[in-house]
Design a protein around this motif. Sequence first.
Motif, mmCIF file in Angstrom:
data_model
loop_
_atom_site.group_PDB
_atom_site.id
_atom_site.type_symbol
_atom_site.label_atom_id
_atom_site.label_comp_id
_atom_site.label_asym_id
_atom_site.label_seq_id
_atom_site.Cartn_x
_atom_site.Cartn_y
_atom_site.Cartn_z
ATOM 1 N N ARG A 3 -4.068 1.086 -7.645
ATOM 2 C CA ARG A 3 -3.582 2.214 -8.255
ATOM 3 C C ARG A 3 -4.039 3.595 -8.337
ATOM 4 N NH1 ARG A 3 1.748 5.975 -9.122
ATOM 5 N NH2 ARG A 3 1.095 5.064 -11.749
ATOM 6 N N LEU A 38 2.631 1.832 -2.981
ATOM 7 C CA LEU A 38 1.506 2.170 -4.346
ATOM 8 C C LEU A 38 1.226 3.528 -4.450
ATOM 9 C CD1 LEU A 38 -1.219 -0.607 -4.869
ATOM 10 C CD2 LEU A 38 1.226 -0.066 -6.227
ATOM 11 N N HIS A 55 -5.199 6.910 -6.727
ATOM 12 C CA HIS A 55 -3.429 7.721 -6.251
ATOM 13 C C HIS A 55 -4.143 8.749 -5.883
ATOM 14 C CE1 HIS A 55 0.514 8.529 -7.261
ATOM 15 N NE2 HIS A 55 0.314 9.256 -8.336
ATOM 16 N N THR A 112 0.607 -0.782 0.216
ATOM 17 C CA THR A 112 -0.085 0.127 0.568
ATOM 18 C C THR A 112 0.909 1.118 0.238
ATOM 19 O OG1 THR A 112 -1.618 -1.204 1.245
ATOM 20 C CG2 THR A 112 -1.620 0.963 0.927
#
Lengths: 93, 161
Positions: free
Chosen positions: B24, A75, B28, A72
């Motif tokens: 992701r 990322l 993000h 996590t």
Amino acid sequence: MSSRRSRSRQSPGSSRITEDQIADLVSKLQRLIPEIRNRHSDRVSASKVLQETCNYIRSLHREVDDLSERLTELLASSDTDSDQAAIIRSLLM
Amino acid sequence: MKTPSNSIKRRFALKFLRTLVRIRKSTHQPSPSQSSTWEIRRRAQRIKLAAYSSMARTVGSKRAWSRALTMKLRAAMGNRPWSMIKQESKKMTRRKLIAKRKRHMEKDLNSGVQELRRLVPGGQWMDPLSLMQETAHFLRCLETQVRVMRSIVAEGEGFPC
């Protein structure tokens, strides 16, 4: 294999174990558990094998938890796609 | 004894990596340091489920444990917490615990088997021999999953940000 099946109980709820099944169980799992493999012991009781198997599975789950947390963070911090491409390449080559 | 091959490792790695890229992209943020602890926990949970689900999908419907795990995960992704799924098997376990108490002879062995039934997906419904076979395969796949995740983390942490 078929003779073993006919001797074993029909109901799936039964947890009665025959001698053959014990021997089978010990030989199969014993080779997979690092704890037991590393101790070089030839004779490990079936219940010990089961116990170590359970411990090993639990420790693997804990590691998945820890690795997921680290992933996590990775990322969140990694910005470029080139990082990811390199990771993929290194894993598959 | 059937054990997972290298192709399982590759197929799992590919599926898992694709899922990671997808996660992701969808989460993000411009300033990740502002993510709350809760958000980080939530994301870690998603990644963890993605790991188990990628492995379950890689093995497919070939093994009883992967079928059982797929069903469990579907319920989990429907936003029921992972721990709740484990609660459901307690009903069956209680009946078996009562039956177990009546048998004093193989006490240790049976309690070990009981514990294993809880840990291996679908274990509650397997006969002892199948349980051992499924455990062996499940264990190897779980190890593979951990190894691949370790490699990804090692690669990622090795890069300077």
